[in-house]
Design a protein around this motif. Structure first.
Motif, PDB file in Angstrom:
ATOM      1  N   LEU A  78       0.822  -1.219   0.000  1.00 43.71           N
ATOM      2  CA  LEU A  78       0.000   0.000   0.000  1.00 43.71           C
ATOM      3  C   LEU A  78       0.858   1.273   0.000  1.00 43.71           C
ATOM      4  N   ASN A  79       2.059   1.152   0.536  1.00 47.88           N
ATOM      5  CA  ASN A  79       2.925   2.338   0.590  1.00 47.88           C
ATOM      6  C   ASN A  79       3.530   2.671  -0.771  1.00 47.88           C
ATOM      7  N   ILE A 135      -7.630  -6.549   7.062  1.00 45.71           N
ATOM      8  CA  ILE A 135      -7.724  -5.361   6.197  1.00 45.71           C
ATOM      9  C   ILE A 135      -7.585  -4.093   7.036  1.00 45.71           C
ATOM     10  N   ILE A 136      -8.325  -4.024   8.132  1.00 45.28           N
ATOM     11  CA  ILE A 136      -8.272  -2.817   8.977  1.00 45.28           C
ATOM     12  C   ILE A 136      -6.837  -2.558   9.446  1.00 45.28           C
ATOM     13  N   PHE A 137      -6.163  -3.627   9.894  1.00 53.78           N
ATOM     14  CA  PHE A 137      -4.817  -3.413  10.423  1.00 53.78           C
ATOM     15  C   PHE A 137      -3.827  -3.075   9.306  1.00 53.78           C
ATOM     16  N   LYS A 138      -4.043  -3.631   8.124  1.00 57.20           N
ATOM     17  CA  LYS A 138      -3.173  -3.246   7.001  1.00 57.20           C
ATOM     18  C   LYS A 138      -3.367  -1.754   6.689  1.00 57.20           C
ATOM     19  N   LEU A 139      -4.586  -1.292   6.727  1.00 57.39           N
ATOM     20  CA  LEU A 139      -4.863   0.120   6.442  1.00 57.39           C
ATOM     21  C   LEU A 139      -4.231   1.030   7.489  1.00 57.39           C
ATOM     22  N   ILE A 140      -4.425   0.682   8.756  1.00 60.33           N
ATOM     23  CA  ILE A 140      -3.973   1.622   9.795  1.00 60.33           C
ATOM     24  C   ILE A 140      -2.462   1.556  10.002  1.00 60.33           C
ATOM     25  N   GLU A 141      -1.859   0.432   9.607  1.00 62.79           N
ATOM     26  CA  GLU A 141      -0.411   0.322   9.763  1.00 62.79           C
ATOM     27  C   GLU A 141       0.338   0.800   8.523  1.00 62.79           C
ATOM     28  N   SER A 142      -0.386   1.163   7.475  1.00 63.02           N
ATOM     29  CA  SER A 142       0.277   1.693   6.280  1.00 63.02           C
ATOM     30  C   SER A 142       0.711   3.141   6.568  1.00 63.02           C
ATOM     31  N   LYS A 143       1.495   3.679   5.646  1.00 59.54           N
ATOM     32  CA  LYS A 143       1.961   5.056   5.855  1.00 59.54           C
ATOM     33  C   LYS A 143       0.986   6.063   5.251  1.00 59.54           C
TER      34      LYS A 143
END
Ligand code: SAM
Length: 261
Positions: free
Chosen positions: A94-95, A116-124
């Motif tokens: 995502l970055n 999905i939620i954690f991938k979104l919030i841990e992205s930059k």
């Protein structure tokens, strides 16, 4: 799309929405504006995608099921501001993409809601807001308040970073095909109320705190953290030593972590 002839895949969480009023309501709850880039996970037949394209500057959408490509190609032909990735969102970096004024609006596949939620919030990516349609009971856990049965690890972790609210409940009959349970739109709006230096360590702390729900907070934390430090911190925050994890609100979870870590 021919709803009757399409072979919906339960394993991919394919529960589509075709009701125009509901699709517009989702875009409205997502606060999509003309300058926004909207990220959608799970384009499906592109019904929500089209509405998002009408309202946003750009839409970036992911779809794993190549059987949907013919119908999505038609959507793409109508929507010049749409970029489609036919791949597993969970595998995507995502970055690697540049998104300005980014928001997430999506009816996501339920089998991977939390990843999905954690991938979104841990992205930059600094998402201005994240609005996702998910199972109602999961949405209730995300937005739960202390001293309720739903309040737990994900409530604390998400609410440490976001104001979390349910914007509307969506009945199971609104989907094609209908899932077994009702859904809810949950909205995450970032706030900067707390300073946490090492968020991974904070997450571990919260996991340890809730490791056995029936136990007291001290009994859970003492396995990993210094018992005396936990008790001193609880005293400082005016909690009894037999307090249970679900009684600690988000603000005090952060304070406790900063005192004990
Ligand atoms: N947005 C459409 C709608 O609202 O009608 C479809 C939503 S449906 C709940 C979720 C979609 O996500 C399905 O089309 C499914 O094939 C797709 N999907 C499932 N797993 C995925 C993944 N890992 N990456 C990208 N798309 C995925």
């Amino acid at each position: 799309m021919e709803k009757q002839s399409f072979n919906f895949k339960k394993s991919l969480g394919q529960n589509f929405i075709f009701d125009t009023n509901l699709l517009n309501a989702i875009a409205t709850d997502g606060e999509v504006q003309k300058q926004d880039t909207v990220l959608e996970i799970g384009a499906g037949a592109g019904s929500l995608t089209k509405v998002l394209c009408e309202r946003a500057k750009n839409v970036i959408s992911f779809e794993i099921d190549l059987n949907l490509k013919p119908v999505l190609d038609e959507v793409k032909a109508q929507c010049k501001n749409l970029t489609l990735y036919y791949q597993d969102f969970m595998e995507f970096d995502l970055n690697a993409i540049k998104m300005e004024n980014a928001r997430v609006v999506a009816n996501i596949p339920y089998y991977i809601t939390t990843p999905i939620i954690f991938k979104l919030i841990e992205s930059k990516q600094n998402f201005k807001s994240i609005l996702v349609l998910i199972q109602k009971e999961v949405a209730e856990r995300f937005s739960a308040k202390p001293k309720t049965k739903d309040y737990g690890i994900t409530s604390v972790i998400l609410q440490t970073l976001f104001d979390v609210s349910i914007t509307r409940v969506v009945k199971k009959e609104c989907f094609t095909p209908s899932p077994k349970v009702d859904s809810a739109l949950v909205k995450l709006v970032p706030h900067k109320k707390y300073v946490i230096n090492n968020f991974d360590k904070f997450k571990q702390f919260v996991h340890t705190a809730f490791s056995m729900r029936r136990k007291t907070l001290v009994n859970n934390l003492k396995n990993v953290y210094d018992k005396q430090a936990v008790e001193t911190a609880l005293n400082e925050l005016n909690y009894a030593l037999n307090v249970r994890p679900e009684e600690i609100d988000v603000k005090n979870f952060v304070k406790l972590y900063n005192l004990v870590k």
